[in-house]
Enzyme design. Structure first.
Site, PDB file in Angstrom:
ATOM      1  CG  ASP A  33      -2.305   0.575   0.886  1.00 54.81           C
ATOM      2  OD1 ASP A  33      -2.359   1.635   0.232  1.00 54.81           O
ATOM      3  OD2 ASP A  33      -3.318  -0.032   1.267  1.00 54.81           O
ATOM      4  CE1 TYR A 152     -12.066   3.312 -10.654  1.00 58.99           C
ATOM      5  CE2 TYR A 152     -14.202   2.630 -11.494  1.00 58.99           C
ATOM      6  CZ  TYR A 152     -13.153   2.466 -10.613  1.00 58.99           C
ATOM      7  OH  TYR A 152     -13.172   1.434  -9.699  1.00 58.99           O
TER       8      TYR A 152
END
Length: 258
Positions: A33, A152
Protein backbone atom coordinates in the site's frame (compact mmCIF):
# COMPACT_ATOMS: atom_id res chain seq x y z
CA UNK A 1 0.37 -25.38 4.03
CA UNK A 2 0.35 -21.56 4.17
CA UNK A 3 0.65 -19.80 0.83
CA UNK A 4 2.36 -16.49 0.06
CA UNK A 5 -0.26 -14.06 -1.28
CA UNK A 6 0.62 -10.53 -2.38
CA UNK A 7 -2.27 -8.05 -2.11
CA UNK A 8 -2.00 -4.47 -3.34
CA UNK A 9 -4.27 -1.87 -1.77
CA UNK A 10 -4.27 -4.02 1.35
CA UNK A 11 -4.91 -1.16 3.75
CA UNK A 12 -8.57 -0.50 3.01
CA UNK A 13 -11.72 -1.60 1.21
CA UNK A 14 -11.61 -4.84 -0.76
CA UNK A 15 -7.87 -5.28 -0.15
CA UNK A 16 -8.28 -5.10 3.63
CA UNK A 17 -11.26 -7.47 3.59
CA UNK A 18 -9.38 -9.97 1.43
CA UNK A 19 -6.28 -9.73 3.62
CA UNK A 20 -8.37 -10.59 6.67
CA UNK A 21 -9.99 -13.59 4.96
CA UNK A 22 -6.67 -14.94 3.69
CA UNK A 23 -4.98 -14.60 7.06
CA UNK A 24 -7.95 -16.22 8.79
CA UNK A 25 -7.48 -19.35 6.69
CA UNK A 26 -3.76 -19.44 7.45
CA UNK A 27 -2.18 -17.82 4.39
CA UNK A 28 0.69 -15.39 4.64
CA UNK A 29 -0.28 -12.02 3.15
CA UNK A 30 2.29 -9.52 1.94
CA UNK A 31 0.33 -6.30 1.83
CA UNK A 32 1.36 -3.50 -0.52
CA UNK A 33 0.00 0.00 0.00
CA UNK A 34 0.99 3.63 -0.24
CA UNK A 35 1.68 3.61 3.48
CA UNK A 36 1.17 1.22 6.39
CA UNK A 37 1.60 -1.98 4.38
CA UNK A 38 4.17 -4.73 4.69
CA UNK A 39 5.58 -3.04 1.58
CA UNK A 40 5.04 0.71 1.22
CA UNK A 41 5.14 1.85 -2.40
CA UNK A 42 3.76 4.35 -4.88
CA UNK A 43 2.29 2.32 -7.73
CA UNK A 44 1.70 5.44 -9.83
CA UNK A 45 5.33 5.44 -11.03
CA UNK A 46 7.42 2.84 -12.88
CA UNK A 47 10.08 3.05 -10.16
CA UNK A 48 7.53 2.53 -7.41
CA UNK A 49 6.05 -0.52 -9.14
CA UNK A 50 9.44 -2.12 -9.71
CA UNK A 51 10.53 -1.46 -6.12
CA UNK A 52 7.27 -2.82 -4.74
CA UNK A 53 7.44 -5.99 -6.83
CA UNK A 54 11.04 -6.65 -5.82
CA UNK A 55 10.25 -6.10 -2.14
CA UNK A 56 7.19 -8.36 -2.28
CA UNK A 57 9.16 -11.07 -4.08
CA UNK A 58 11.96 -10.91 -1.52
CA UNK A 59 9.49 -10.99 1.38
CA UNK A 60 8.00 -14.17 -0.12
CA UNK A 61 11.41 -15.80 -0.49
CA UNK A 62 11.21 -15.70 -4.28
CA UNK A 63 8.04 -17.80 -4.53
CA UNK A 64 4.65 -16.09 -4.74
CA UNK A 65 1.57 -18.33 -4.73
CA UNK A 66 -0.94 -15.63 -5.63
CA UNK A 67 -1.20 -11.94 -6.46
CA UNK A 68 -4.37 -9.86 -6.14
CA UNK A 69 -4.24 -6.26 -7.31
CA UNK A 70 -6.80 -4.20 -5.39
CA UNK A 71 -4.97 -0.85 -5.44
CA UNK A 72 -6.78 1.83 -7.38
CA UNK A 73 -8.37 5.25 -7.29
CA UNK A 74 -11.71 6.70 -8.37
CA UNK A 75 -10.60 10.32 -7.94
CA UNK A 76 -10.92 11.89 -11.42
CA UNK A 77 -7.48 12.48 -12.86
CA UNK A 78 -4.48 10.87 -14.51
CA UNK A 79 -3.85 8.57 -11.51
CA UNK A 80 -6.78 6.54 -12.82
CA UNK A 81 -4.43 5.52 -15.61
CA UNK A 82 -1.10 5.34 -13.78
CA UNK A 83 -2.41 3.50 -10.70
CA UNK A 84 -5.46 1.59 -11.92
CA UNK A 85 -3.90 0.27 -15.13
CA UNK A 86 -0.11 0.46 -15.12
CA UNK A 87 0.06 0.03 -11.35
CA UNK A 88 -1.59 -3.33 -11.90
CA UNK A 89 -0.16 -4.61 -15.17
CA UNK A 90 3.49 -3.69 -14.55
CA UNK A 91 3.42 -4.89 -10.95
CA UNK A 92 1.84 -8.21 -11.88
CA UNK A 93 4.17 -8.72 -14.83
CA UNK A 94 7.19 -8.07 -12.62
CA UNK A 95 6.02 -10.83 -10.27
CA UNK A 96 5.34 -13.35 -13.05
CA UNK A 97 8.64 -15.24 -12.51
CA UNK A 98 7.92 -15.55 -8.78
CA UNK A 99 4.43 -16.84 -9.59
CA UNK A 100 5.82 -19.33 -12.10
CA UNK A 101 8.09 -20.66 -9.34
CA UNK A 102 5.05 -21.65 -7.26
CA UNK A 103 3.35 -25.04 -7.49
CA UNK A 104 -0.17 -23.67 -8.00
CA UNK A 105 0.09 -19.94 -8.78
CA UNK A 106 -2.94 -17.67 -9.20
CA UNK A 107 -3.53 -14.03 -10.20
CA UNK A 108 -6.63 -11.87 -9.83
CA UNK A 109 -7.14 -8.27 -10.93
CA UNK A 110 -9.87 -6.10 -9.44
CA UNK A 111 -11.80 -4.49 -12.29
CA UNK A 112 -15.21 -2.82 -12.22
CA UNK A 113 -18.67 -2.87 -13.77
CA UNK A 114 -17.67 0.59 -15.05
CA UNK A 115 -15.43 -1.17 -17.56
CA UNK A 116 -18.61 -1.82 -19.58
CA UNK A 117 -19.46 1.88 -19.72
CA UNK A 118 -18.36 4.50 -22.32
CA UNK A 119 -14.59 4.98 -22.31
CA UNK A 120 -11.91 6.97 -24.12
CA UNK A 121 -10.68 4.72 -26.98
CA UNK A 122 -7.36 6.56 -27.24
CA UNK A 123 -6.58 5.99 -23.57
CA UNK A 124 -7.58 2.33 -23.81
CA UNK A 125 -5.48 1.77 -26.94
CA UNK A 126 -2.40 3.41 -25.43
CA UNK A 127 -2.74 1.37 -22.26
CA UNK A 128 -2.99 -1.88 -24.21
CA UNK A 129 0.07 -0.85 -26.21
CA UNK A 130 1.94 -0.48 -22.88
CA UNK A 131 2.65 3.14 -23.84
CA UNK A 132 2.28 5.01 -20.56
CA UNK A 133 3.52 8.35 -21.93
CA UNK A 134 0.88 8.38 -24.66
CA UNK A 135 -1.82 7.13 -22.29
CA UNK A 136 -0.96 9.98 -19.92
CA UNK A 137 -1.08 12.53 -22.74
CA UNK A 138 -4.56 11.35 -23.73
CA UNK A 139 -5.62 11.31 -20.07
CA UNK A 140 -4.40 14.89 -19.58
CA UNK A 141 -6.37 15.92 -22.67
CA UNK A 142 -9.49 14.25 -21.23
CA UNK A 143 -9.04 16.17 -17.99
CA UNK A 144 -8.58 19.45 -19.87
CA UNK A 145 -11.72 18.72 -21.93
CA UNK A 146 -13.81 18.05 -18.82
CA UNK A 147 -13.91 14.30 -19.43
CA UNK A 148 -11.88 13.22 -16.40
CA UNK A 149 -14.61 10.90 -15.13
CA UNK A 150 -14.30 8.89 -18.34
CA UNK A 151 -10.83 7.81 -17.28
CA UNK A 152 -12.09 5.36 -14.65
CA UNK A 153 -14.10 3.20 -17.08
CA UNK A 154 -11.24 3.55 -19.56
CA UNK A 155 -8.72 2.15 -17.07
CA UNK A 156 -11.00 -0.72 -16.09
CA UNK A 157 -11.95 -1.60 -19.68
CA UNK A 158 -8.27 -1.70 -20.62
CA UNK A 159 -7.50 -3.81 -17.56
CA UNK A 160 -10.12 -6.41 -18.47
CA UNK A 161 -8.78 -6.63 -22.03
CA UNK A 162 -5.21 -6.90 -20.77
CA UNK A 163 -6.13 -9.73 -18.40
CA UNK A 164 -7.95 -11.69 -21.10
CA UNK A 165 -5.01 -11.26 -23.47
CA UNK A 166 -2.45 -12.11 -20.83
CA UNK A 167 -4.30 -15.16 -19.51
CA UNK A 168 -3.50 -17.12 -22.68
CA UNK A 169 -0.15 -15.49 -23.47
CA UNK A 170 3.19 -17.25 -23.32
CA UNK A 171 4.55 -17.43 -19.80
CA UNK A 172 1.16 -17.41 -18.13
CA UNK A 173 -1.22 -20.24 -19.02
CA UNK A 174 1.69 -22.49 -20.03
CA UNK A 175 3.25 -21.75 -16.63
CA UNK A 176 0.04 -22.76 -14.87
CA UNK A 177 -0.96 -19.22 -13.87
CA UNK A 178 -4.69 -18.46 -14.19
CA UNK A 179 -5.37 -14.73 -14.63
CA UNK A 180 -8.89 -13.48 -13.91
CA UNK A 181 -10.75 -10.24 -13.26
CA UNK A 182 -13.30 -9.68 -10.51
CA UNK A 183 -15.48 -6.73 -11.53
CA UNK A 184 -17.61 -5.40 -8.66
CA UNK A 185 -20.67 -3.24 -8.85
CA UNK A 186 -21.11 -0.54 -6.20
CA UNK A 187 -19.07 -1.36 -3.10
CA UNK A 188 -19.47 0.34 0.26
CA UNK A 189 -15.87 1.47 0.80
CA UNK A 190 -14.17 4.70 1.94
CA UNK A 191 -13.48 5.41 -1.76
CA UNK A 192 -17.23 5.49 -2.56
CA UNK A 193 -18.42 7.16 0.66
CA UNK A 194 -18.66 10.64 -0.86
CA UNK A 195 -21.11 9.45 -3.49
CA UNK A 196 -23.59 8.22 -0.91
CA UNK A 197 -23.47 11.59 0.86
CA UNK A 198 -24.73 13.37 -2.26
CA UNK A 199 -28.39 12.49 -3.06
CA UNK A 200 -28.07 13.56 -6.69
CA UNK A 201 -24.88 11.57 -7.24
CA UNK A 202 -26.45 8.56 -5.54
CA UNK A 203 -29.42 8.76 -7.91
CA UNK A 204 -27.12 8.90 -10.93
CA UNK A 205 -25.11 5.99 -9.58
CA UNK A 206 -28.16 3.81 -8.96
CA UNK A 207 -29.35 4.45 -12.50
CA UNK A 208 -25.94 3.70 -14.00
CA UNK A 209 -25.41 0.56 -11.91
CA UNK A 210 -28.74 -1.08 -11.01
CA UNK A 211 -28.21 -3.97 -8.58
CA UNK A 212 -31.43 -6.00 -8.23
CA UNK A 213 -29.84 -8.83 -6.20
CA UNK A 214 -29.17 -7.82 -2.59
CA UNK A 215 -28.21 -4.22 -3.35
CA UNK A 216 -24.83 -2.68 -2.62
CA UNK A 217 -21.81 -4.86 -1.91
CA UNK A 218 -19.66 -5.06 1.17
CA UNK A 219 -15.91 -5.42 0.56
CA UNK A 220 -16.19 -8.90 2.06
CA UNK A 221 -18.64 -9.94 -0.68
CA UNK A 222 -16.08 -9.14 -3.36
CA UNK A 223 -13.25 -10.71 -1.37
CA UNK A 224 -15.18 -13.98 -1.11
CA UNK A 225 -15.28 -14.30 -4.91
CA UNK A 226 -11.58 -13.50 -5.15
CA UNK A 227 -10.85 -16.12 -2.49
CA UNK A 228 -12.00 -18.96 -4.75
CA UNK A 229 -10.19 -17.67 -7.84
CA UNK A 230 -6.86 -17.56 -5.97
CA UNK A 231 -7.45 -20.93 -4.32
CA UNK A 232 -5.67 -24.12 -5.33
CA UNK A 233 -9.07 -25.52 -6.33
CA UNK A 234 -9.28 -23.11 -9.27
CA UNK A 235 -7.43 -25.18 -11.82
CA UNK A 236 -9.02 -24.13 -15.13
CA UNK A 237 -10.83 -20.79 -14.81
CA UNK A 238 -8.76 -18.14 -16.59
CA UNK A 239 -9.26 -15.09 -18.79
CA UNK A 240 -12.67 -14.43 -17.23
CA UNK A 241 -14.29 -11.21 -16.08
CA UNK A 242 -16.43 -12.25 -13.12
CA UNK A 243 -19.06 -9.62 -12.37
CA UNK A 244 -19.82 -9.46 -8.66
CA UNK A 245 -22.49 -6.83 -9.12
CA UNK A 246 -25.91 -7.93 -7.95
CA UNK A 247 -27.03 -8.40 -11.54
CA UNK A 248 -25.98 -4.96 -12.85
CA UNK A 249 -24.12 -6.22 -15.92
CA UNK A 250 -26.93 -8.59 -16.88
CA UNK A 251 -29.48 -5.79 -16.43
CA UNK A 252 -27.56 -3.22 -18.45
CA UNK A 253 -26.33 -5.39 -21.31
CA UNK A 254 -29.14 -7.93 -21.45
CA UNK A 255 -29.14 -11.70 -21.88
CA UNK A 256 -27.63 -11.80 -25.38
CA UNK A 257 -24.36 -10.00 -24.56
CA UNK A 258 -22.09 -12.44 -22.76
Amino acid sequence: MPRNVVVTGSGSGIGAALTALLRARGDRVIGVDLRGGDVDADLSTPEGRATAAAAARDAAGGVVDAVVTCAGTSVPGTAMVTVNYFGTTEFLTALRPALAAAERPRAVVIGSISGTQPSDPDVVAACLADDEATALAHAERAVADGRARQLYPSSKAALAQWARRTAVAEGWADAGIPVNVVAPGIVLTPMSAGIFDDPEMKKVMDTAVPMPLNGYLRPEDVAAAVLFLVSEENSHITGQVVYVDGGAEATLRGPSDF
